[in-house]
Write a protein that holds these residues in place. Structure first.
Motif, PDB file in Angstrom:
ATOM      1  N   LEU A   1       0.838  -1.200   0.000  1.00  0.00           N
ATOM      2  CA  LEU A   1       0.000   0.000   0.000  1.00  0.00           C
ATOM      3  C   LEU A   1       0.873   1.250   0.000  1.00  0.00           C
ATOM      4  O   LEU A   1       1.986   1.244   0.528  1.00  0.00           O
ATOM      5  CB  LEU A   1      -0.896   0.026   1.241  1.00  0.00           C
ATOM      6  CG  LEU A   1      -1.890  -1.130   1.371  1.00  0.00           C
ATOM      7  CD1 LEU A   1      -2.397  -1.231   2.803  1.00  0.00           C
ATOM      8  CD2 LEU A   1      -3.035  -0.954   0.393  1.00  0.00           C
ATOM      9  N   VAL A   2       0.329   2.322  -0.576  1.00  0.00           N
ATOM     10  CA  VAL A   2       0.993   3.621  -0.618  1.00  0.00           C
ATOM     11  C   VAL A   2       0.020   4.647  -0.046  1.00  0.00           C
ATOM     12  O   VAL A   2      -1.168   4.647  -0.388  1.00  0.00           O
ATOM     13  CB  VAL A   2       1.363   4.011  -2.072  1.00  0.00           C
ATOM     14  CG1 VAL A   2       1.819   5.460  -2.155  1.00  0.00           C
ATOM     15  CG2 VAL A   2       2.421   3.077  -2.621  1.00  0.00           C
ATOM     16  N   LEU A   3       0.518   5.536   0.823  1.00  0.00           N
ATOM     17  CA  LEU A   3      -0.278   6.623   1.370  1.00  0.00           C
ATOM     18  C   LEU A   3       0.371   7.946   0.994  1.00  0.00           C
ATOM     19  O   LEU A   3       1.559   8.151   1.251  1.00  0.00           O
ATOM     20  CB  LEU A   3      -0.370   6.518   2.897  1.00  0.00           C
ATOM     21  CG  LEU A   3      -1.113   7.664   3.591  1.00  0.00           C
ATOM     22  CD1 LEU A   3      -2.611   7.617   3.277  1.00  0.00           C
ATOM     23  CD2 LEU A   3      -0.882   7.626   5.093  1.00  0.00           C
ATOM     24  N   ILE A   4      -0.409   8.816   0.366  1.00  0.00           N
ATOM     25  CA  ILE A   4       0.040  10.159   0.027  1.00  0.00           C
ATOM     26  C   ILE A   4      -0.991  11.135   0.577  1.00  0.00           C
ATOM     27  O   ILE A   4      -2.191  10.988   0.319  1.00  0.00           O
ATOM     28  CB  ILE A   4       0.191  10.354  -1.494  1.00  0.00           C
ATOM     29  CG1 ILE A   4       1.268   9.417  -2.052  1.00  0.00           C
ATOM     30  CG2 ILE A   4       0.502  11.808  -1.831  1.00  0.00           C
ATOM     31  CD1 ILE A   4       1.380   9.403  -3.569  1.00  0.00           C
TER      32      ILE A   4
ATOM     33  N   GLY B   1       8.788   8.808   1.804  1.00  0.00           N
ATOM     34  CA  GLY B   1       9.241   9.752   0.805  1.00  0.00           C
ATOM     35  C   GLY B   1       9.295  11.138   1.415  1.00  0.00           C
ATOM     36  O   GLY B   1       8.948  11.336   2.581  1.00  0.00           O
ATOM     37  N   LEU B   2       9.720  12.098   0.614  1.00  0.00           N
ATOM     38  CA  LEU B   2       9.849  13.473   1.069  1.00  0.00           C
ATOM     39  C   LEU B   2       8.549  14.243   0.922  1.00  0.00           C
ATOM     40  O   LEU B   2       7.858  14.131  -0.094  1.00  0.00           O
ATOM     41  CB  LEU B   2      10.934  14.194   0.263  1.00  0.00           C
ATOM     42  CG  LEU B   2      12.362  13.701   0.445  1.00  0.00           C
ATOM     43  CD1 LEU B   2      13.300  14.445  -0.514  1.00  0.00           C
ATOM     44  CD2 LEU B   2      12.824  13.864   1.884  1.00  0.00           C
ATOM     45  N   ASN B   3       8.256  15.061   1.933  1.00  0.00           N
ATOM     46  CA  ASN B   3       7.135  15.984   1.816  1.00  0.00           C
ATOM     47  C   ASN B   3       7.674  17.308   1.273  1.00  0.00           C
ATOM     48  O   ASN B   3       8.864  17.428   0.959  1.00  0.00           O
ATOM     49  CB  ASN B   3       6.410  16.133   3.164  1.00  0.00           C
ATOM     50  CG  ASN B   3       7.305  16.623   4.283  1.00  0.00           C
ATOM     51  OD1 ASN B   3       8.233  17.410   4.073  1.00  0.00           O
ATOM     52  ND2 ASN B   3       7.034  16.157   5.493  1.00  0.00           N
ATOM     53  N   ASN B   4       6.823  18.316   1.157  1.00  0.00           N
ATOM     54  CA  ASN B   4       7.279  19.587   0.590  1.00  0.00           C
ATOM     55  C   ASN B   4       8.084  20.453   1.557  1.00  0.00           C
ATOM     56  O   ASN B   4       8.561  21.524   1.180  1.00  0.00           O
ATOM     57  CB  ASN B   4       6.120  20.386   0.001  1.00  0.00           C
ATOM     58  CG  ASN B   4       5.840  19.998  -1.434  1.00  0.00           C
ATOM     59  OD1 ASN B   4       4.716  19.655  -1.774  1.00  0.00           O
ATOM     60  ND2 ASN B   4       6.849  20.026  -2.291  1.00  0.00           N
ATOM     61  N   TRP B   5       8.280  19.974   2.778  1.00  0.00           N
ATOM     62  CA  TRP B   5       9.228  20.620   3.690  1.00  0.00           C
ATOM     63  C   TRP B   5      10.617  19.997   3.497  1.00  0.00           C
ATOM     64  O   TRP B   5      11.527  20.275   4.252  1.00  0.00           O
ATOM     65  CB  TRP B   5       8.776  20.487   5.144  1.00  0.00           C
ATOM     66  CG  TRP B   5       7.591  21.339   5.480  1.00  0.00           C
ATOM     67  CD1 TRP B   5       7.583  22.682   5.726  1.00  0.00           C
ATOM     68  CD2 TRP B   5       6.236  20.901   5.598  1.00  0.00           C
ATOM     69  NE1 TRP B   5       6.304  23.092   5.992  1.00  0.00           N
ATOM     70  CE2 TRP B   5       5.448  22.023   5.920  1.00  0.00           C
ATOM     71  CE3 TRP B   5       5.596  19.664   5.466  1.00  0.00           C
ATOM     72  CZ2 TRP B   5       4.078  21.955   6.105  1.00  0.00           C
ATOM     73  CZ3 TRP B   5       4.228  19.594   5.641  1.00  0.00           C
ATOM     74  CH2 TRP B   5       3.477  20.733   5.960  1.00  0.00           C
TER      75      TRP B   5
ATOM     76  N   PRO C   1      11.797   9.160  -2.048  1.00  0.00           N
ATOM     77  CA  PRO C   1      11.331   9.798  -3.276  1.00  0.00           C
ATOM     78  C   PRO C   1      10.361  10.949  -3.003  1.00  0.00           C
ATOM     79  O   PRO C   1       9.723  11.009  -1.963  1.00  0.00           O
ATOM     80  CB  PRO C   1      10.598   8.660  -3.994  1.00  0.00           C
ATOM     81  CG  PRO C   1      10.028   7.856  -2.858  1.00  0.00           C
ATOM     82  CD  PRO C   1      11.130   7.878  -1.818  1.00  0.00           C
ATOM     83  N   THR C   2      10.270  11.830  -3.974  1.00  0.00           N
ATOM     84  CA  THR C   2       9.209  12.823  -3.964  1.00  0.00           C
ATOM     85  C   THR C   2       7.910  12.115  -4.370  1.00  0.00           C
ATOM     86  O   THR C   2       7.940  10.979  -4.870  1.00  0.00           O
ATOM     87  CB  THR C   2       9.491  13.948  -4.970  1.00  0.00           C
ATOM     88  OG1 THR C   2       9.529  13.366  -6.290  1.00  0.00           O
ATOM     89  CG2 THR C   2      10.787  14.680  -4.658  1.00  0.00           C
ATOM     90  N   LYS C   3       6.810  12.794  -4.208  1.00  0.00           N
ATOM     91  CA  LYS C   3       5.520  12.244  -4.638  1.00  0.00           C
ATOM     92  C   LYS C   3       5.562  11.907  -6.129  1.00  0.00           C
ATOM     93  O   LYS C   3       5.087  10.845  -6.542  1.00  0.00           O
ATOM     94  CB  LYS C   3       4.408  13.262  -4.341  1.00  0.00           C
ATOM     95  CG  LYS C   3       3.063  12.895  -4.918  1.00  0.00           C
ATOM     96  CD  LYS C   3       2.077  14.033  -4.722  1.00  0.00           C
ATOM     97  CE  LYS C   3       0.941  13.928  -5.700  1.00  0.00           C
ATOM     98  NZ  LYS C   3       0.009  15.051  -5.612  1.00  0.00           N
ATOM     99  N   THR C   4       6.144  12.776  -6.934  1.00  0.00           N
ATOM    100  CA  THR C   4       6.193  12.559  -8.383  1.00  0.00           C
ATOM    101  C   THR C   4       6.970  11.302  -8.739  1.00  0.00           C
ATOM    102  O   THR C   4       6.523  10.490  -9.560  1.00  0.00           O
ATOM    103  CB  THR C   4       6.816  13.789  -9.088  1.00  0.00           C
ATOM    104  OG1 THR C   4       6.017  14.937  -8.766  1.00  0.00           O
ATOM    105  CG2 THR C   4       6.862  13.607 -10.588  1.00  0.00           C
ATOM    106  N   VAL C   5       8.126  11.109  -8.121  1.00  0.00           N
ATOM    107  CA  VAL C   5       8.935   9.918  -8.384  1.00  0.00           C
ATOM    108  C   VAL C   5       8.180   8.669  -7.949  1.00  0.00           C
ATOM    109  O   VAL C   5       8.168   7.650  -8.658  1.00  0.00           O
ATOM    110  CB  VAL C   5      10.312  10.026  -7.679  1.00  0.00           C
ATOM    111  CG1 VAL C   5      11.055   8.699  -7.697  1.00  0.00           C
ATOM    112  CG2 VAL C   5      11.140  11.128  -8.315  1.00  0.00           C
TER     113      VAL C   5
END
Length: 160
Positions: A43-46, A93-97, A131-135
């Motif tokens: 599972l992936v959570l964003i 993964g990384l958030n925008n902070w 990863p970033t959300k995009t990656v």
């Protein structure tokens, strides 16, 4: 049966309590899911906010939390889950902070929508090295076998 995501903290399109935001303790909310697809391997959570910085004139989607390779054997995450308490195998993964972990709502103006999106994948993803959300979305492409979401709303108090 429908794949669902819920929280005891807030209902779909309901207000997110301050304890889950930058205006209080910034705790990740408890999240629960049911009826994941049978073919799910991970599972992936964003969690993101498409209304940044101003809902009247959004310019970007602000990413608050990125988790992947959550095991399909669990049915949720507790409130205030920290990195050392994530289920075995879960990666972040990384958030925008530009950091890993949960960063709660902190809108500069207006009422923002916070999308908690849960994806069921038919593969276990490799370690994508924060990863970033995009990656992460690129790595997920073609492997999503189910998706559900929970949307919460938040507006900062006037007296902050």
């Amino acid at each position: 049966m429908t794949f669902t995501l819920s929280s005891p903290s807030f209902i779909y399109n309901g207000p997110i309590p301050a304890r889950h935001t930058c205006d209080d303790h910034d705790l990740s909310p408890e999240l629960n899911w049911t009826n994941i697809p049978d073919s799910t391997r991970t599972l992936v959570l964003i969690v993101d906010d498409p209304d940044a910085p101003d809902p009247a004139a959004p310019k970007m989607t602000w990413v608050h939390w990125v988790l992947y390779n959550l095991p399909p054997t669990i049915s949720g995450l507790p409130e205030n889950v920290m990195e050392n308490n994530l289920p075995a195998g879960t990666l972040q993964g990384l958030n925008n902070w530009n950091r890993v972990g949960y960063g709660g709502p902190c809108p500069p103006i207006g009422t923002h929508r916070y999308f908690h999106k849960l994806y069921a994948l038919d593969i276990v993803l490799p370690d994508l090295k924060q990863p970033t959300k995009t990656v992460l979305e690129e790595a997920m492409h073609g492997h999503v076998v189910g998706q559900t979401e929970l949307v919460g709303l938040y507006i900062r108090p006037a007296n902050r």
